[in-house]
Enzyme design. Structure first.
Site, short mmCIF file in Angstrom:
data_model
loop_
_atom_site.label_atom_id
_atom_site.label_comp_id
_atom_site.label_asym_id
_atom_site.label_seq_id
_atom_site.Cartn_x
_atom_site.Cartn_y
_atom_site.Cartn_z
N ASP A 122 4.12 56.21 35.06
CA ASP A 122 5.37 55.46 35.16
C ASP A 122 5.17 53.97 34.92
OD1 ASP A 122 4.08 54.80 37.52
OD2 ASP A 122 5.93 54.71 38.69
N SER A 151 8.93 49.86 39.20
CA SER A 151 8.31 51.17 39.02
C SER A 151 8.97 52.02 37.93
CB SER A 151 8.30 51.90 40.36
OG SER A 151 7.57 53.07 40.24
N HIS A 152 9.53 53.16 38.32
CA HIS A 152 10.08 54.10 37.34
C HIS A 152 11.46 53.68 36.83
CE1 HIS A 152 11.59 55.15 41.28
NE2 HIS A 152 12.61 55.71 40.69
N LYS A 191 -0.26 55.33 45.62
CA LYS A 191 -0.46 56.49 44.78
C LYS A 191 -1.02 56.01 43.45
CE LYS A 191 4.53 56.79 43.66
NZ LYS A 191 5.19 55.87 44.60
N ASP A 205 4.74 51.26 36.71
CA ASP A 205 3.68 50.51 37.38
C ASP A 205 2.41 51.32 37.57
OD1 ASP A 205 5.01 52.14 39.22
OD2 ASP A 205 4.47 50.88 40.92
N ASP A 244 1.65 54.19 39.14
CA ASP A 244 1.27 54.94 40.34
C ASP A 244 1.71 56.40 40.28
OD1 ASP A 244 3.92 54.32 40.69
OD2 ASP A 244 3.70 53.43 42.68
N ARG A 245 2.55 56.76 39.31
CA ARG A 245 2.98 58.16 39.21
C ARG A 245 2.29 58.87 38.06
NH1 ARG A 245 9.35 58.85 40.26
NH2 ARG A 245 9.52 57.39 41.99
C1 VG1 Z 1 11.38 57.50 45.02
C2 VG1 Z 1 10.59 58.77 45.30
C3 VG1 Z 1 9.53 58.51 46.35
C4 VG1 Z 1 8.63 57.36 45.86
C5 VG1 Z 1 9.47 56.15 45.55
C6 VG1 Z 1 8.66 55.02 44.97
O1 VG1 Z 1 12.04 57.08 46.18
O2 VG1 Z 1 11.46 59.80 45.73
O3 VG1 Z 1 8.81 59.69 46.59
O4 VG1 Z 1 7.69 57.03 46.85
O5 VG1 Z 1 10.47 56.49 44.60
O6 VG1 Z 1 7.97 55.44 43.85
P1 VG1 Z 1 13.60 57.37 46.43
O7 VG1 Z 1 13.92 56.66 47.70
O8 VG1 Z 1 14.35 56.85 45.24
O9 VG1 Z 1 13.74 58.84 46.52
V1 VG1 Z 1 7.63 54.34 42.63
O10 VG1 Z 1 6.58 55.04 41.61
O11 VG1 Z 1 9.18 54.16 41.99
O12 VG1 Z 1 7.19 52.94 43.40
CO CO Z 2 5.76 53.74 40.40
#
Ligand code: VG1
Ligand code: CO
Length: 541
Positions: A275, A111-112, A374, A277, A279-280
């Site tokens: 981001d 993801s991010h 998302k 993948d 979803d953000r």
């Molecule tokens: C983070 C965000 C959370 C989100 C998760 C996955 O998690 O705070 O809100 O659902 O990333 O997003 P954490 O545990 O690091 O706070 V994604 O777009 O990285 O799959």
């Molecule tokens: Co993501």
């Protein structure tokens, strides 16, 4: 021979969103194989099943896809539907699972988190509803990783994933599909594409920063090809294995190029980023940044202007650290608002049960029940549709919203890569003192209550404890603290700050200024700087 002996690896515990590790950890012999076999075992095997497979294009995704295909074949899967080039955005994967009635899917993404050989890789399993595996399943996967003794993998040449079409791997069918088409079609069923074409035709300007990650092909198809936005509306539109060195986290810090353009003279009318993948999302107007917690509130308040939600919303949900801005909208609309732990997996049951239509997280995540993830581009289209229907700018829409509902000033402060023991000790001390805080005052703020968030799923009754510390002050301000479950280095402390101002005065302050007393009170209570030696957070959103 398709059965290979193996021994367990430590630390294959899925976090907030799947298993994330340094890419080189994933590339160790048998590491990926163990986790995939444990996943297949935990879901009762994949014999005769149909799976969806794809990822965000990051380094190792193509090689990992080949391994997973050969393992699915050796484990008896009937069919795997793969995005061409092993590409699928997370929301597109969720859609494909649902549309094709697949039994589940494997999404390859961190993801991010940055990508590349020296950065991060990740793997997540989604269920037949298209949503991330719930905790009971991720716990079963983890348990399995600890006792695994063998995995199954076909010894076969790689499958050509570059061409759309069907081929066979042993008895299993591999179906390579266009990763964009079905998703773009789904968007056409939700939004008023005619009105959006009109918007661009009249000269509305937009910049979409795909940050060299997966949304590029989707955004080009939807905004430029189907909606007629000029070429160049989408930038950084080619997914690259290392995201071109970009950190594909759509926030003001990491999407600074877009921020500069939107805040500068003659910026476009509308700006957005997504981001790794897809979803953000980050939403910007000319000269204005929309806090994600406000974004979900605005979308909820205006959803009925969008064809897909014209019948009204069933309810809304937000993660606990997300601000209460959407709660106020729900109250005005007379619909339910649920508060869940961090992570999209907690929204799935509520959507499946028909209790909520829109969900949101403060971390630039918004979505609806059109899929079970998302969805970054969906959020961008929601905003565009609302802008077209209201005939107002982002700044005007935000100003109206604050006047109507008041403003929840909000900010998240992240302290990254803290020594794990230090972070655990700091929060352990807070846990021990939590019951003694009530009634004490800091910086003129009196603690009204404090607790550690525990969630009981209203649909299946499952309990998720220790989901973050909440300190509420009299007057509606609060701070939430929790450790990230997606980082791959040390511990990341997230501090979520919120203060409500009803208006009509005081709606136009800078959030950091408006939140200064709460920031200072948090330091007095928790001692983040004092204990970590950090002068301030690494990232402020
Ligand atoms: C983070 C965000 C959370 C989100 C998760 C996955 O998690 O705070 O809100 O659902 O990333 O997003 P954490 O545990 O690091 O706070 V994604 O777009 O990285 O799959
Ligand atoms: Co993501």
């Amino acid at each position: 021979m398709t059965t290979h002996p193996t021994t367990p690896f430590d630390g294959q515990k899925p976090g907030t969103s799947g298993l994330r590790k340094k890419t080189k950890v994933f590339m160790q012999p048998n590491f990926l194989e163990n986790f995939v076999q444990a996943t297949f075992d935990a879901i009762g095997g994949v014999t005769g099943k149909t799976l969806v497979l794809g990822g965000d294009g990051r380094y190792f995704g193509d090689a990992a896809s080949q391994v997973i295909l050969k393992m699915a074949a050796a484990n008896g899967a009937a069919r795997v539907i793969v995005g061409q080039g092993a590409w699928l955005s997370t929301p597109a994967a969720s859609n494909l699972i649902r549309q094709r009635g697949a039994d589940g899917g494997v999404i390859l993404s961190a993801s991010h988190n940055p990508g590349g050989e020296t950065e991060d890789f990740g793997l997540k399993y989604n269920m037949s509803n298209g949503g991330p595996a719930p905790e009971a399943v991720t716990e079963a996967i983890f348990a399995r990783t600890k006792v695994i003794t063998e995995f199954h993998k076909l010894d076969a040449p790689d499958v050509n994933l570059e061409m759309v079409g069907e081929s066979h791997l042993g008895a299993m069918t591999v179906e390579v599909v266009d990763p964009v088409c079905d998703y773009a079609d789904l968007m056409e069923t939700i939004f008023d594409f005619k009105a959006l074409r009109g918007l661009f035709h009249e000269g509305f300007t937009m910049r979409m920063d795909s940050m060299c990650a997966i949304t590029g092909p989707y955004a080009v198809e939807i905004f430029e090809n189907r909606l007629g936005a000029p070429k160049g509306t989408v930038v950084h539109e080619t997914p690259l294995p290392d995201f071109g060195g970009m950190h594909p986290d759509p926030n003001p810090t990491w999407a600074h190029e877009l921020m500069a353009e939107m805040m500068g003279d003659n910026g476009p009318d509308f700006g957005a980023a997504s981001d790794g993948d897809g979803d953000r999302n980050m939403i910007l107007g000319r000269g204005i940044y929309v806090s994600p917690s406000d974004s979900i509130a605005v979308l909820a308040a205006n959803a009925q202007l969008v064809p897909g939600y014209a019948g009204g919303l069933k309810g809304v949900a937000r993660s606990m650290p997300t601000s209460a801005a959407v709660d106020r909208v729900a109250a005005a609309l007379g619909i339910d608002c649920y508060e869940t732990p961090t992570g999209w997996k907690f929204f799935g049951n509520l959507m499946d049960a028909g209790r909520v239509s829109l969900c949101g997280e403060e971390s630039f995540g918004t979505g609806s029940d059109h899929v079970r993830e998302k969805d970054g581009l969906w959020a961008v289209l929601m905003w565009l549709n609302i802008i077209a229907a209201r005939g107002q700018s982002v700044a005007e829409i935000m100003a109206d919203h604050f006047v109507r509902f008041g403003r929840n000033y909000y900010s998240r402060h992240d302290y990254e890569a803290l020594p794990t023991e230090q972070a655990n000790a700091m929060l352990g001390d807070l846990r021990a003192r939590l019951d003694t805080l009530k009634g004490t005052s800091y910086q003129g703020l009196t603690v009204e209550s404090s607790d550690e968030f525990s969630y009981t799923d209203p649909v299946d009754g499952s309990v998720s404890a220790q989901q973050g510390f909440r300190i509420l002050f009299e007057g509606g301000s609060r701070v939430v603290l929790r450790l990230s479950g997606t980082g791959t280095e040390g511990a990341t402390l997230r501090v979520y700050l919120e203060r409500y101002v009803p208006g009509p005065d005081g709606l136009g302050e800078d959030p950091q200024t408006a939140l200064a007393p709460i920031i200072a009170a948090t330091e007095e209570i928790v001692g983040i700087s004092a204990r970590t030696g950090r002068q301030g957070p690494d990232v402020i959103t």
